[in-house]
Motif scaffolding. Structure first.
Motif, mmCIF file in Angstrom:
data_model
loop_
_atom_site.group_PDB
_atom_site.id
_atom_site.type_symbol
_atom_site.label_atom_id
_atom_site.label_comp_id
_atom_site.label_asym_id
_atom_site.label_seq_id
_atom_site.Cartn_x
_atom_site.Cartn_y
_atom_site.Cartn_z
ATOM 1 N N PRO A 274 0.795 -1.235 0.000
ATOM 2 C CA PRO A 274 0.000 0.000 0.000
ATOM 3 C C PRO A 274 0.826 1.283 0.000
ATOM 4 O O PRO A 274 0.439 2.267 -0.643
ATOM 5 C CB PRO A 274 -0.831 -0.138 1.284
ATOM 6 C CG PRO A 274 -1.019 -1.609 1.446
ATOM 7 C CD PRO A 274 0.295 -2.206 1.006
ATOM 8 N N SER A 298 -0.823 -5.811 -1.072
ATOM 9 C CA SER A 298 -0.632 -6.780 0.005
ATOM 10 C C SER A 298 0.594 -6.367 0.803
ATOM 11 O O SER A 298 1.231 -5.366 0.514
ATOM 12 C CB SER A 298 -0.450 -8.195 -0.562
ATOM 13 O OG SER A 298 -0.425 -9.152 0.482
ATOM 14 N N LEU A 302 -4.511 -2.408 4.022
ATOM 15 C CA LEU A 302 -4.933 -1.452 3.005
ATOM 16 C C LEU A 302 -6.010 -0.558 3.608
ATOM 17 O O LEU A 302 -7.134 -1.004 3.849
ATOM 18 C CB LEU A 302 -5.482 -2.202 1.780
ATOM 19 C CG LEU A 302 -6.018 -1.338 0.640
ATOM 20 C CD1 LEU A 302 -4.912 -0.476 0.039
ATOM 21 C CD2 LEU A 302 -6.652 -2.212 -0.438
ATOM 22 N N TYR A 307 -7.059 2.955 -0.718
ATOM 23 C CA TYR A 307 -7.960 2.303 -1.666
ATOM 24 C C TYR A 307 -8.631 3.340 -2.571
ATOM 25 O O TYR A 307 -8.637 3.209 -3.797
ATOM 26 C CB TYR A 307 -9.015 1.503 -0.899
ATOM 27 C CG TYR A 307 -10.039 0.822 -1.784
ATOM 28 C CD1 TYR A 307 -9.804 -0.453 -2.290
ATOM 29 C CD2 TYR A 307 -11.233 1.450 -2.107
ATOM 30 C CE1 TYR A 307 -10.737 -1.078 -3.097
ATOM 31 C CE2 TYR A 307 -12.174 0.828 -2.922
ATOM 32 C CZ TYR A 307 -11.916 -0.427 -3.409
ATOM 33 O OH TYR A 307 -12.840 -1.041 -4.222
ATOM 34 N N ASN A 320 -7.350 -6.497 -2.531
ATOM 35 C CA ASN A 320 -6.651 -6.569 -1.255
ATOM 36 C C ASN A 320 -6.303 -8.034 -0.987
ATOM 37 O O ASN A 320 -7.187 -8.880 -0.901
ATOM 38 C CB ASN A 320 -7.547 -6.029 -0.131
ATOM 39 C CG ASN A 320 -6.849 -6.043 1.207
ATOM 40 O OD1 ASN A 320 -5.653 -5.779 1.291
ATOM 41 N ND2 ASN A 320 -7.584 -6.350 2.260
ATOM 42 N N TYR A 322 -4.737 -10.763 1.526
ATOM 43 C CA TYR A 322 -4.298 -11.097 2.872
ATOM 44 C C TYR A 322 -3.481 -12.372 2.775
ATOM 45 O O TYR A 322 -3.961 -13.402 2.294
ATOM 46 C CB TYR A 322 -5.506 -11.309 3.796
ATOM 47 C CG TYR A 322 -5.169 -12.098 5.047
ATOM 48 C CD1 TYR A 322 -4.256 -11.599 5.976
ATOM 49 C CD2 TYR A 322 -5.734 -13.344 5.267
ATOM 50 C CE1 TYR A 322 -3.939 -12.332 7.112
ATOM 51 C CE2 TYR A 322 -5.434 -14.075 6.409
ATOM 52 C CZ TYR A 322 -4.525 -13.567 7.322
ATOM 53 O OH TYR A 322 -4.194 -14.284 8.445
ATOM 54 N N HIS A 331 -8.133 -13.257 -0.773
ATOM 55 C CA HIS A 331 -8.118 -11.972 -1.476
ATOM 56 C C HIS A 331 -9.515 -11.593 -1.940
ATOM 57 O O HIS A 331 -10.440 -12.413 -1.919
ATOM 58 C CB HIS A 331 -7.154 -12.003 -2.664
ATOM 59 C CG HIS A 331 -7.446 -13.109 -3.640
ATOM 60 N ND1 HIS A 331 -8.459 -13.033 -4.566
ATOM 61 C CD2 HIS A 331 -6.874 -14.323 -3.820
ATOM 62 C CE1 HIS A 331 -8.487 -14.138 -5.276
ATOM 63 N NE2 HIS A 331 -7.541 -14.946 -4.845
ATOM 64 N N TRP A 339 -15.525 -3.807 -1.086
ATOM 65 C CA TRP A 339 -14.350 -3.627 -0.240
ATOM 66 C C TRP A 339 -14.690 -2.896 1.061
ATOM 67 O O TRP A 339 -15.581 -2.059 1.118
ATOM 68 C CB TRP A 339 -13.281 -2.835 -0.992
ATOM 69 C CG TRP A 339 -11.994 -2.706 -0.219
ATOM 70 C CD1 TRP A 339 -10.954 -3.575 -0.230
ATOM 71 C CD2 TRP A 339 -11.638 -1.663 0.683
ATOM 72 N NE1 TRP A 339 -9.964 -3.135 0.621
ATOM 73 C CE2 TRP A 339 -10.355 -1.971 1.191
ATOM 74 C CE3 TRP A 339 -12.285 -0.508 1.119
ATOM 75 C CZ2 TRP A 339 -9.705 -1.145 2.105
ATOM 76 C CZ3 TRP A 339 -11.635 0.304 2.036
ATOM 77 C CH2 TRP A 339 -10.355 -0.022 2.523
#
Length: 539
Positions: A274, A298, A302, A307, A320, A322, A331, A339
């Motif tokens: 990010p 990642s 985030l 975003y 995003n 994880y 994801h 989101w």
């Protein structure tokens, strides 16, 4: 449990039952082939496709294979054999990719190390992994050898390099379930851990997750901003081997240069942490980014502000991801329009099944918060040279205890709350920094923020919010930030930071993430010197 032993005596044991591994192959979730064999299939099917684009130009698949085979001959000439660990300390580019493939061709195990690590860190990792060889740039060889390298050091460029005949792999291929790569944790919260992955876990589980990130019918073109030596960055070599991708790399991250690379090389996937994506989104250079289909974030939380910035700048969905070195991935590629902070998406059984459990390891019902456990085709073999971590984090059945706190919604969506190991324990009360960071990042005067614990003789720890103010705006006061947390976000006063440290920039680690260890030292020194604001207990 199946084990593999290197010539140097490193033992790697698969913590996942063999029957589970076989079931994943039967279901088509793992290709059941070694990495180099998979790469050769790509070479045969599209030899002239661009494979690597770097600072030196472009290399197609056929040329990359020739380079990889010559590199394999070089390694074999230096005694590298099947199951040997080869440490790689190189900046991203064709040499690094060719070396990855060469190690796979020999059936050896790659240990990529981000170039930003200190010599002491590198030598410690090489020693713990019992590496047979350390490959690096010629400019770094003498310094590493002088520091007492525990393994031979080989220069891959410069005067120490040579061009032997290409190496032709023997017909006998490595077991797809055998070790292929060692991934490092970022080490942002302490000493990096090493985790061993098999060929099937890399090409299968990780390959399935990479494939889900890409939209469109053609092979992806991936602009990889993070180091390919990082866990997140390993998706680059996976995309190339498993999906026939074109990999666009740079030796170092610069937001303006990264934007220019989008316009020049036309990637479809933009991959970064990010912090990198935010700096690109705020950069004033105007370029054509229409080639992008997806922006992938990642490596760190985030936040809403990042975003929104990326969606406005790139006009593309932001996925995003994880994930962690330990073997978990989820994801939002399938539901980017829904989101929210902490939303990690819907677990894919072809990658990793997710379970949320209580401290005794019992599954919790939907909505309840507990530790995130994972098990699936991307699950690694074991920790490297750390049996105590396997005892702590690898319970029976092959599961991985991530050390992350989360919950599964009734709709199956995973929400990540924070890291269990990234906490502030204030007088016996556990505080989670991520919540403060999410809220402070929404303040217009806060450009970047990361919260760390600082020692306190009375309460054990207190929380310090390390803030980079937004350029061009008046720096907010500590009281203003506290009011923002309390009044705007309704945070309990017990969860508020007790120190605020304003910095011109936040230190980054080798993988591009904020280096929490460095930041904790800076915050501790500032508290001792009384240069933070709100010092003491504001409550």
């Amino acid at each position: 449990m199946t084990s593999w032993t290197s010539a140097a005596g490193l033992v790697l044991t698969d913590r996942v039952p063999a029957a589970l591994r076989a079931r994943w192959v039967e279901r088509g979730w793992c290709p059941d082939q070694d990495l180099y064999t998979l790469f050769l299939e790509r070479v045969r099917s599209h030899p002239s496709r661009e494979a690597v684009v770097d600072d030196q130009g472009t290399l197609d698949y056929a040329a990359l294979d020739e380079r990889a085979r010559r590199t394999a001959a070089l390694l074999a000439g230096h005694g590298v054999r099947e199951r040997d660990v080869v440490a790689v300390l190189l900046p991203d580019g064709r040499d690094t990719v060719a070396l990855d493939l060469a190690i796979a061709a020999l059936g050896a195990i790659a240990l990529p190390v981000p170039p930003g690590r200190s010599d002491a860190d590198v030598l410690g990792l090489v020693e713990r992994a019992r590496a047979a060889l350390l490959v690096t740039e010629a400019s770094r060889v003498e310094r590493i050898e002088r520091a007492g390298a525990p393994a031979p050091v080989l220069a891959i460029d410069g005067p120490g390099a040579r061009r032997p005949r290409p190496y032709t792999p023997e017909r006998r291929r490595p077991d797809p379930e055998s070790p292929a790569r060692v991934l490092l944790s970022s080490g942002s919260e302490g000493e990096p851990t090493m985790v061993a992955y098999s060929h099937n876990a890399m090409a299968g589980g990780r390959g399935n997750y990479v494939g889900a990130l890409h939209e469109g019918g053609g092979p992806p073109r991936v602009l990889l901003l993070v180091s390919s030596a990082s866990s997140f960055g390993s998706l680059g070599i996976v995309a190339l081997i498993r999906h026939g991708a074109t990999l666009v790399t740079t030796r170092r991250f610069d937001p303006g240069a990264a934007l220019e690379a989008i316009e020049r090389h036309r990637p479809t996937l933009l991959v970064g942490v990010p912090t990198m994506l935010r700096r690109m989104a705020l950069h004033d250079r105007e370029v054509d980014t229409s080639s992008l289909t997806t922006v992938v974030a990642s490596g760190a939380p985030l936040h809403r502000e990042v975003y929104d910035l990326c969606v406005r700048r790139f006009r593309r969905p932001v996925v995003n991801v994880y994930g962690s070195t330990d073997g978990v991935n989820c994801h939002t590629a399938r539901d980017t329009g829904e989101w929210g902070p902490g939303r990690a998406g819907r677990p894919d059984p072809a990658v990793a099944e997710i379970s949320v459990r209580d401290p005794e390891g019992r599954p919790l019902p939907p909505g309840e918060i507990g530790e995130i456990w994972a098990l699936g085709p991307m699950t690694p073999l074991c920790h490297v040279a750390a049996p105590e971590l396997d005892r702590e984090r690898r319970p029976a059945g092959g599961w991985v205890r991530t050390g992350d706190l989360g919950r599964l919604g009734g709709d199956g969506v995973l929400w990540v709350i924070d890291r269990l190991r990234r906490t502030v324990i204030r007088g016996g009360v556990t505080l989670y920094p991520a919540r403060v960071e999410h809220a402070l990042s929404a303040h217009p005067g806060v450009d970047e923020v990361h919260c760390v614990p600082v020692p306190d003789p009375d309460l054990g720890e207190r929380m310090c919010a390390c803030v980079r103010p937004t350029p061009g705006r008046t720096t907010p006061s500590g009281e203003e930030l506290l009011a923002h947390l309390r009044d705007r976000h309704g945070m309990d006063t017990r969860a508020l930071p007790e120190h605020v440290l304003f910095l011109p920039s936040l230190p980054l680690g080798p993988t591009g993430k904020v280096c929490a260890g460095t930041l904790t030292r800076m915050a501790t020194e500032a508290v001792l010197a009384r240069t933070t604001v709100l010092s003491g207990d504001p409550r």
